[in-house]
Design a protein around this motif. Structure first.
Motif: not given
Length: 252
Positions: A20-23, A220-228, A184-190, A210-215
């Motif tokens: 899956w893509p790196l975000v 898990r479409p509502l828990h997508i991990r991002r990093t930085y 609107v097709r996406t959302f990000a949690y504060p 980074v608080k979400s595990p990779p999946a």
């Protein structure tokens, strides 16, 4: 290898689920801002060069949404949170140098408030309080980037009641749709804080931090991990990028 421990999740070296893509997420491109996801212009240019050259090409955010199928090679989705003015003034020209389009998650109430300020009032604001107006956000979108939602007031959603949290989400989605005329097709949690029952309408992709595990996005479409790319640790970036690419292959 087993699932990462909770204490390990915040490490930016942990990227996406295999295949899956790196975000990546950023807030500012501004030398005056001290924040773990704020880079100076020179650092941002170097980060783009490192990630694109090592991990893979940038995804078109217009293709990201429900039913998204990942490409068969490592790739990167670039995202910005909140909707700061330097995203247009500083980041956009650098993104253009590399042909990168980004997904911008807007705090819609802040953009509404920016619309009500005079230019002298806006010029007096510190960078971390200087948000885009809607006209500026639409100029950003006109460059090929995509506007999306990040709540109205940027609250910690798990601290709200269920109805209030849902209204924060749906009102921000509605406001972006009103301004763009597009679904609107996406959302990000504060703060990357996801309630036990995510208050996100069915049929969207929702991004954490980074608080979400990779999946898998599929599972898990509502828990997508991002990093930085950690600010102030440029010497780590080449190693991080190499690790993120290797993680895409998983056990292949």
């Amino acid at each position: 290898m087993g699932a990462p421990l909770i204490a390990d999740l915040a490490d930016p070296a942990l990227g996406s689920a295999p295949g899956w893509p790196l975000v990546l997420y950023f807030h500012h491109v501004n030398a005056l801002v001290d924040h773990y996801t704020a880079l100076s212009p020179d650092q941002f240019r170097r980060g783009l060069d490192t990630v694109l050259g090592t991990v893979g090409p940038a995804l078109d955010p217009a293709a990201v949404g429900p039913g998204f199928r990942p490409p068969d090679h490592p790739s990167v989705l670039f995202t910005f949170d909140d909707g700061y003015r330097d995203n247009l003034q500083v980041a956009a020209p650098l993104l253009a140098e590399f042909g990168v389009k980004a997904l911008l998650f807007c705090v819609t109430g802040e953009l509404d408030a920016a619309d009500r300020l005079s230019e002298p009032e806006r010029a007096a604001l510190p960078p971390r309080r200087s948000f885009l107006t809607w006209e500026e956000a639409e100029r950003f979108a006109g460059l090929g980037h995509v506007l999306s939602a990040h709540t109205v007031r940027h609250p910690k959603l798990p601290e709200l009641g269920g109805n209030e949290a849902a209204e924060e989400v749906t009102a921000s989605l509605r406001r972006v749709r009103e301004r763009t005329g597009e679904p609107v097709r996406t959302f990000a949690y504060p703060y990357g804080l996801i309630p036990e029952r995510p208050p996100v309408p069915a049929g969207l992709l929702a991004f954490g931090t980074v608080k979400s595990p990779p999946a898998s996005w599929e599972h898990r479409p509502l828990h997508i991990r991002r990093t930085y790319l950690p600010s102030g640790e440029v010497e780590r970036w080449a190693g991080l990028a190499t690790g993120w690419r290797e993680q895409w292959f998983g056990s292949q």
